[in-house]
Design a protein around this motif. Structure first.
Motif, mmCIF file in Angstrom:
data_model
loop_
_atom_site.group_PDB
_atom_site.id
_atom_site.type_symbol
_atom_site.label_atom_id
_atom_site.label_comp_id
_atom_site.label_asym_id
_atom_site.label_seq_id
_atom_site.Cartn_x
_atom_site.Cartn_y
_atom_site.Cartn_z
ATOM 1 N N VAL A 1 0.834 -1.207 0.000
ATOM 2 C CA VAL A 1 0.000 0.000 0.000
ATOM 3 C C VAL A 1 0.869 1.258 0.000
ATOM 4 O O VAL A 1 0.814 2.076 -0.912
ATOM 5 N N GLU A 2 1.691 1.454 1.015
ATOM 6 C CA GLU A 2 2.578 2.614 1.089
ATOM 7 C C GLU A 2 3.946 2.221 0.518
ATOM 8 O O GLU A 2 4.623 1.358 1.071
ATOM 9 N N THR A 3 4.328 2.873 -0.586
ATOM 10 C CA THR A 3 5.530 2.459 -1.315
ATOM 11 C C THR A 3 6.608 3.525 -1.344
ATOM 12 O O THR A 3 7.528 3.440 -2.157
ATOM 13 N N ARG A 4 6.517 4.520 -0.474
ATOM 14 C CA ARG A 4 7.539 5.572 -0.509
ATOM 15 C C ARG A 4 8.926 5.024 -0.206
ATOM 16 O O ARG A 4 9.917 5.470 -0.786
ATOM 17 N N GLY A 5 9.023 4.061 0.689
ATOM 18 C CA GLY A 5 10.327 3.478 0.998
ATOM 19 C C GLY A 5 10.919 2.763 -0.200
ATOM 20 O O GLY A 5 12.123 2.869 -0.473
ATOM 21 N N VAL A 6 10.077 2.025 -0.945
ATOM 22 C CA VAL A 6 10.553 1.334 -2.142
ATOM 23 C C VAL A 6 10.999 2.351 -3.193
ATOM 24 O O VAL A 6 12.010 2.156 -3.876
ATOM 25 N N SER A 7 10.258 3.454 -3.317
ATOM 26 C CA SER A 7 10.615 4.493 -4.285
ATOM 27 C C SER A 7 11.951 5.143 -3.941
ATOM 28 O O SER A 7 12.763 5.424 -4.820
ATOM 29 N N VAL A 8 12.185 5.380 -2.657
ATOM 30 C CA VAL A 8 13.457 5.970 -2.235
ATOM 31 C C VAL A 8 14.608 5.014 -2.530
ATOM 32 O O VAL A 8 15.684 5.423 -2.986
ATOM 33 N N LEU A 9 14.391 3.722 -2.286
ATOM 34 C CA LEU A 9 15.426 2.729 -2.603
ATOM 35 C C LEU A 9 15.702 2.711 -4.104
ATOM 36 O O LEU A 9 16.867 2.684 -4.529
ATOM 37 N N TYR A 10 14.636 2.745 -4.894
ATOM 38 C CA TYR A 10 14.799 2.782 -6.352
ATOM 39 C C TYR A 10 15.573 4.031 -6.774
ATOM 40 O O TYR A 10 16.495 3.959 -7.594
ATOM 41 N N MET A 11 15.220 5.177 -6.220
ATOM 42 C CA MET A 11 15.889 6.427 -6.563
ATOM 43 C C MET A 11 17.373 6.374 -6.202
ATOM 44 O O MET A 11 18.219 6.887 -6.944
ATOM 45 N N SER A 12 17.685 5.744 -5.091
ATOM 46 C CA SER A 12 19.075 5.670 -4.650
ATOM 47 C C SER A 12 19.918 4.792 -5.561
ATOM 48 O O SER A 12 21.091 5.093 -5.816
ATOM 49 N N LEU A 13 19.322 3.713 -6.056
ATOM 50 C CA LEU A 13 20.086 2.749 -6.847
ATOM 51 C C LEU A 13 20.086 3.055 -8.336
ATOM 52 O O LEU A 13 21.101 2.885 -9.012
ATOM 53 N N SER A 14 18.940 3.512 -8.854
ATOM 54 C CA SER A 14 18.784 3.607 -10.301
ATOM 55 C C SER A 14 19.764 4.581 -10.933
ATOM 56 O O SER A 14 20.467 4.235 -11.889
ATOM 57 N N GLY A 15 19.833 5.803 -10.424
ATOM 58 C CA GLY A 15 20.731 6.784 -11.013
ATOM 59 C C GLY A 15 22.186 6.375 -10.916
ATOM 60 O O GLY A 15 22.959 6.519 -11.864
ATOM 61 N N PHE A 16 22.565 5.825 -9.765
ATOM 62 C CA PHE A 16 23.955 5.421 -9.547
ATOM 63 C C PHE A 16 24.364 4.306 -10.510
ATOM 64 O O PHE A 16 25.447 4.338 -11.101
ATOM 65 N N LEU A 17 23.491 3.321 -10.689
ATOM 66 C CA LEU A 17 23.823 2.178 -11.540
ATOM 67 C C LEU A 17 23.551 2.441 -13.016
ATOM 68 O O LEU A 17 24.023 1.698 -13.873
ATOM 69 N N ALA A 18 22.783 3.497 -13.320
ATOM 70 C CA ALA A 18 22.464 3.815 -14.719
ATOM 71 C C ALA A 18 23.510 4.690 -15.378
ATOM 72 O O ALA A 18 23.541 4.811 -16.603
ATOM 73 N N GLY A 19 24.379 5.338 -14.579
ATOM 74 C CA GLY A 19 25.345 6.261 -15.143
ATOM 75 C C GLY A 19 24.892 7.699 -15.093
ATOM 76 O O GLY A 19 25.327 8.526 -15.896
ATOM 77 N N LEU A 20 24.033 8.020 -14.137
ATOM 78 C CA LEU A 20 23.544 9.392 -14.016
ATOM 79 C C LEU A 20 24.640 10.336 -13.547
ATOM 80 O O LEU A 20 24.718 11.482 -13.995
ATOM 81 N N TYR A 21 25.482 9.876 -12.653
ATOM 82 C CA TYR A 21 26.486 10.756 -12.043
ATOM 83 C C TYR A 21 27.847 10.652 -12.723
ATOM 84 O O TYR A 21 28.555 11.652 -12.870
ATOM 85 N N THR A 22 28.200 9.458 -13.132
ATOM 86 C CA THR A 22 29.489 9.220 -13.783
ATOM 87 C C THR A 22 29.345 7.985 -14.654
ATOM 88 O O THR A 22 28.478 7.131 -14.377
ATOM 89 N N PRO A 23 30.123 7.841 -15.712
ATOM 90 C CA PRO A 23 30.011 6.621 -16.522
ATOM 91 C C PRO A 23 30.236 5.367 -15.678
ATOM 92 O O PRO A 23 31.127 5.346 -14.825
ATOM 93 N N VAL A 24 29.439 4.350 -15.917
ATOM 94 C CA VAL A 24 29.581 3.129 -15.123
ATOM 95 C C VAL A 24 30.920 2.450 -15.398
ATOM 96 O O VAL A 24 31.387 1.633 -14.585
ATOM 97 N N TYR A 25 31.560 2.792 -16.516
ATOM 98 C CA TYR A 25 32.843 2.183 -16.849
ATOM 99 C C TYR A 25 33.971 2.679 -15.946
ATOM 100 O O TYR A 25 35.082 2.135 -15.983
ATOM 101 N N LEU A 26 33.711 3.694 -15.145
ATOM 102 C CA LEU A 26 34.690 4.172 -14.181
ATOM 103 C C LEU A 26 34.624 3.383 -12.877
ATOM 104 O O LEU A 26 35.495 3.537 -12.016
ATOM 105 N N TYR A 27 33.607 2.555 -12.708
ATOM 106 C CA TYR A 27 33.446 1.806 -11.468
ATOM 107 C C TYR A 27 34.455 0.663 -11.394
ATOM 108 O O TYR A 27 34.956 0.200 -12.427
ATOM 109 N N PRO A 28 34.754 0.187 -10.181
ATOM 110 C CA PRO A 28 35.565 -1.034 -10.052
ATOM 111 C C PRO A 28 34.896 -2.190 -10.793
ATOM 112 O O PRO A 28 33.668 -2.186 -10.994
ATOM 113 N N ASP A 29 35.669 -3.188 -11.164
ATOM 114 C CA ASP A 29 35.149 -4.280 -11.981
ATOM 115 C C ASP A 29 33.930 -4.948 -11.352
ATOM 116 O O ASP A 29 32.947 -5.255 -12.036
#
Length: 272
Positions: free
Chosen positions: A179-207
């Motif tokens: 019913v209340e999904t704000r926590g799931v949305s915050v988790l999605y927001m935290s992970l999606s941009g970081f893993l999508a390359g929003l802040y830096t190319p993912v190719y700069l990450y450790p292997d």
């Protein structure tokens, strides 16, 4: 011979158009978004450009031109790709209005995903394209080498937008249980941009982190479209990027369909 049905009469086409029209009703919000894109693009471009310069002119395969393309193409996609996890479906589940959606003779998933895709498509013109033009004016960003690369880049961009909104729909379906999904949305927001390359190319990450990112649908939303749009990958490599994106699009759509079917049986509105 029976005439072909008009696309305007197709309810799913109307959902897409409704998304475009709904987003066009907020011109000041669009202007504010463009201003934010340009501001953060200048900041991000300066930081990433300095990182490339300090590495001797190349960083993880990125030159100054390809890094500038990464920055400004990413800024141009921000209004179209949903990294924030919010959707109308979440509110409709919480209020119980989703019960009305299930009574309609159309797919709930298709209706919500297409409407959100329409909103994302509208943002490409007044917000996305001007952001890229600003990048061209203030930097020497790389461009695709030929018309084929432009066409593949456009297809990759559209698939990325679709993957984004289909994934957000899947996140919203958790509300059928929670019913209340704000926590799931915050988790999605935290992970999606970081893993999508929003802040830096993912190719700069450790292997290990790069491998983790590539095992999720998130790079298909931004990193892979930018690779194709900027001409960083061409030919067979670009085709491979599109194949990966299509695979993730199919996966999240199927997952969303199954979650909708399972959650519908558990849904309770006003206690019953």
């Amino acid at each position: 011979m029976r005439p072909l049905p008009s696309p305007a009469r197709n309810p799913y086409w109307r959902f897409l158009v409704a998304g475009v029209r709904g987003q066009s009703a907020y011109p000041l919000a669009t202007l504010a978004g463009l201003t934010a894109n340009a501001t953060f693009g200048l900041l991000k471009g300066g930081i990433m450009g300095a990182a490339v310069d300090s590495s001797g002119g190349e960083l993880a395969g990125y030159s100054a031109a390809t890094m500038a393309a990464f920055v400004w193409l990413g800024q141009g996609m921000l209004g179209s790709v949903n990294f924030w996890g919010g959707s109308d479906l979440q509110n409709r589940i919480r209020t119980g209005d989703v019960a009305v959606d299930f009574l309609r003779p159309v797919s709930v998933q298709a209706a919500h995903v297409l409407t959100d895709i329409g909103k994302g498509l509208f943002a490409l013109l007044p917000r996305g394209l001007p952001s890229v033009v600003i990048g061209l004016l203030v930097s020497h960003m790389a461009l695709p080498p030929d018309a084929t690369a432009y066409a593949l880049g456009l297809v990759s961009l559209l698939i990325g937008i679709a993957v984004s909104h289909a994934t957000v729909y899947l996140v919203a379906t958790t509300g059928l249980w929670l019913v209340e999904t704000r926590g799931v949305s915050v988790l999605y927001m935290s992970l999606s941009g970081f893993l999508a390359g929003l802040y830096t190319p993912v190719y700069l990450y450790p292997d290990w982190l790069l491998t983790l990112a590539l095992c999720t649908p998130f790079p298909s939303m931004m990193q892979l479209p930018i690779d194709v749009l900027s001409g960083r990958v061409t030919g067979a490599d670009a085709g491979q990027h599109l194949a990966v994106q299509l695979g993730w699009l199919a996966a999240v759509l199927v997952a969303g369909h199954l979650a909708t079917r399972a959650g519908r049986r558990r849904l309770e509105v006003q206690g019953g």
